[in-house]
Design a protein around this motif. Sequence first.
Motif, PDB file in Angstrom:
ATOM      1  N   THR A 172       0.765  -1.150   0.143  1.00 16.41           N
ATOM      2  CA  THR A 172      -0.097  -0.007   0.066  1.00 16.41           C
ATOM      3  C   THR A 172       0.939   1.276  -0.067  1.00 16.41           C
ATOM      4  N   GLN A 173       0.524   2.095  -0.857  1.00 16.78           N
ATOM      5  CA  GLN A 173       1.220   3.270  -1.024  1.00 16.78           C
ATOM      6  C   GLN A 173       0.707   4.370  -0.213  1.00 16.78           C
ATOM      7  N   SER A 174       1.234   5.327   0.462  1.00 16.04           N
ATOM      8  CA  SER A 174       0.930   6.502   1.243  1.00 16.04           C
ATOM      9  C   SER A 174       1.756   7.723   1.418  1.00 16.04           C
ATOM     10  N   GLY A 175       1.321   8.705   2.027  1.00 15.80           N
ATOM     11  CA  GLY A 175       2.665   9.664   2.259  1.00 15.80           C
ATOM     12  C   GLY A 175       1.936  10.934   2.856  1.00 15.80           C
ATOM     13  N   PRO A 176       2.847  11.644   3.373  1.00 18.37           N
ATOM     14  CA  PRO A 176       4.327  11.518   3.213  1.00 18.37           C
ATOM     15  C   PRO A 176       5.229  10.505   3.887  1.00 18.37           C
ATOM     16  N   MET A 177       6.278  10.292   3.636  1.00 15.87           N
ATOM     17  CA  MET A 177       7.142   9.549   4.704  1.00 15.87           C
ATOM     18  C   MET A 177       7.397  10.389   5.851  1.00 15.87           C
ATOM     19  N   LEU A 178       7.582   9.732   6.943  1.00 11.79           N
ATOM     20  CA  LEU A 178       7.612  10.258   8.248  1.00 11.79           C
ATOM     21  C   LEU A 178       9.172  10.309   8.517  1.00 11.79           C
ATOM     22  N   VAL A 179       9.708   9.315   8.388  1.00 15.11           N
ATOM     23  CA  VAL A 179      11.291   9.080   8.678  1.00 15.11           C
ATOM     24  C   VAL A 179      11.869   8.106   7.353  1.00 15.11           C
ATOM     25  N   ILE A 180      12.942   9.060   6.807  1.00 17.32           N
ATOM     26  CA  ILE A 180      13.491   8.489   5.739  1.00 17.32           C
ATOM     27  C   ILE A 180      15.100   8.121   5.918  1.00 17.32           C
ATOM     28  N   ASP A 181      15.529   6.755   6.058  1.00 16.83           N
ATOM     29  CA  ASP A 181      16.842   6.392   6.539  1.00 16.83           C
ATOM     30  C   ASP A 181      17.228   7.283   7.683  1.00 16.83           C
ATOM     31  N   GLY A 182      16.417   7.348   8.545  1.00 16.31           N
ATOM     32  CA  GLY A 182      16.805   8.092  10.064  1.00 16.31           C
ATOM     33  C   GLY A 182      16.611   9.416  10.090  1.00 16.31           C
ATOM     34  N   ALA A 183      16.030  10.086   9.087  1.00 19.94           N
ATOM     35  CA  ALA A 183      16.105  11.450   9.090  1.00 19.94           C
ATOM     36  C   ALA A 183      14.375  11.689   8.878  1.00 19.94           C
ATOM     37  N   LEU A 184      14.042  12.786   9.598  1.00 13.26           N
ATOM     38  CA  LEU A 184      12.468  13.175   9.256  1.00 13.26           C
ATOM     39  C   LEU A 184      12.501  13.864   7.887  1.00 13.26           C
ATOM     40  N   HIS A 185      11.191  13.634   7.182  1.00  9.79           N
ATOM     41  CA  HIS A 185      10.922  14.560   6.147  1.00  9.79           C
ATOM     42  C   HIS A 185      11.260  15.930   6.026  1.00  9.79           C
ATOM     43  N   PRO A 186      11.901  16.225   5.126  1.00 11.49           N
ATOM     44  CA  PRO A 186      12.432  17.658   5.163  1.00 11.49           C
ATOM     45  C   PRO A 186      11.376  18.613   5.081  1.00 11.49           C
ATOM     46  N   ARG A 187      10.225  18.424   4.750  1.00 12.15           N
ATOM     47  CA  ARG A 187       9.098  19.420   4.699  1.00 12.15           C
ATOM     48  C   ARG A 187       8.466  19.707   6.151  1.00 12.15           C
ATOM     49  N   PHE A 188       8.727  19.050   7.056  1.00 14.67           N
ATOM     50  CA  PHE A 188       8.089  18.937   8.352  1.00 14.67           C
ATOM     51  C   PHE A 188       8.472  20.246   9.108  1.00 14.67           C
ATOM     52  N   LEU A 189       7.743  21.016   9.815  1.00 10.77           N
ATOM     53  CA  LEU A 189       7.925  22.254  10.557  1.00 10.77           C
ATOM     54  C   LEU A 189       7.726  21.743  11.957  1.00 10.77           C
ATOM     55  N   VAL A 190       8.877  22.522  12.874  1.00 10.32           N
ATOM     56  CA  VAL A 190       8.742  22.378  14.204  1.00 10.32           C
ATOM     57  C   VAL A 190       7.673  23.055  14.656  1.00 10.32           C
ATOM     58  N   ASP A 191       7.336  24.354  14.218  1.00  8.24           N
ATOM     59  CA  ASP A 191       6.133  24.998  14.940  1.00  8.24           C
ATOM     60  C   ASP A 191       4.929  25.063  13.977  1.00  8.24           C
ATOM     61  N   SER A 192       4.651  23.806  13.254  1.00  2.94           N
ATOM     62  CA  SER A 192       3.440  23.771  12.466  1.00  2.94           C
ATOM     63  C   SER A 192       2.220  23.941  13.537  1.00  2.94           C
ATOM     64  N   THR A 193       1.309  24.412  13.115  1.00  3.13           N
ATOM     65  CA  THR A 193       0.003  24.298  13.654  1.00  3.13           C
ATOM     66  C   THR A 193      -1.087  23.422  13.228  1.00  3.13           C
ATOM     67  N   SER A 194      -0.798  22.378  12.231  1.00  2.00           N
ATOM     68  CA  SER A 194      -1.581  21.620  11.490  1.00  2.00           C
ATOM     69  C   SER A 194      -1.787  20.293  12.477  1.00  2.00           C
ATOM     70  N   ARG A 195      -2.630  20.226  13.156  1.00  2.00           N
ATOM     71  CA  ARG A 195      -2.814  19.089  14.113  1.00  2.00           C
ATOM     72  C   ARG A 195      -3.942  18.272  13.733  1.00  2.00           C
ATOM     73  N   TYR A 196      -3.497  16.887  13.685  1.00  2.00           N
ATOM     74  CA  TYR A 196      -4.765  15.915  13.307  1.00  2.00           C
ATOM     75  C   TYR A 196      -4.497  14.355  14.373  1.00  2.00           C
ATOM     76  N   ILE A 197      -5.660  13.703  14.578  1.00  2.00           N
ATOM     77  CA  ILE A 197      -5.233  12.375  14.979  1.00  2.00           C
ATOM     78  C   ILE A 197      -4.687  11.723  13.591  1.00  2.00           C
ATOM     79  N   ARG A 198      -3.540  11.041  13.888  1.00  2.00           N
ATOM     80  CA  ARG A 198      -2.889  10.509  12.730  1.00  2.00           C
ATOM     81  C   ARG A 198      -2.254   9.160  12.882  1.00  2.00           C
TER      82      ARG A 198
END
Length: 244
Positions: A144-170
Amino acid sequence: MIRAAVVALLAWTAPAWAVDCETTTHDDNSYAICSVDLSTDTLRLFLYDETGGLFGQFGAIERDLRNQGKRLGFAMNAGMYHSDRAPVGHYVEDGKEVMRVIPNAGPGNFGLLPNGVLCIRDARVDVIETLRFVDEAPTCTYATQSGPMLVIDGALHPRFLVDSTSRYIRNGVGTSADGQRAVFAISDSPVTFHEFGRLYRDHLNLPNALFLDGNISRLYAPDLNRSDIGFSLGPIVGTVEAAD
């Protein structure tokens, strides 16, 4: 003496669930975590029953498995889907491709590259970044394909923001480097992508992890007394066990 006999009877009659599910806290966020060991557990995907009808609900899968002398050990929703519940991205069930790989960027979370594929093979499970998946072309019994990746080879997805206000049950899944363990997680309260990714990277110490969905996320985990209900789902991932 009587009390000891009662305790022994309860221990004998209580169902033993093979998948290990528990609750954990990371960065003040609470999660339900279910770990699947590919050396002992049978992990697969569910979308359509043998008549071509949509499963859609954990209960429908459980009833179908019970008719086969089996049971559902654990389950959660396993990727994004269209209004007819058909998968948005690559989907393989029992070796049959239902939907091709989508390698290009697009709108929404699914198209926030890099995304990835959960690939289940004999005694192995891997979260694989999509372009690498296309290059390597592994033969998956279930995918099954989905996205985004959360962790790629030990690194967080480069587009994730520490101060993001987008919150959901995930909810999401991460896999060990040796392909023997898959860890599924669902947040108990709304979290950001950055927080969810750190759960997998820093707390669960898994090198690759994939976001499955948000807001509609649901879990079936009998040992946590959870069988979340709601409208019909698309792809569902779960374990199959022998019925008592």
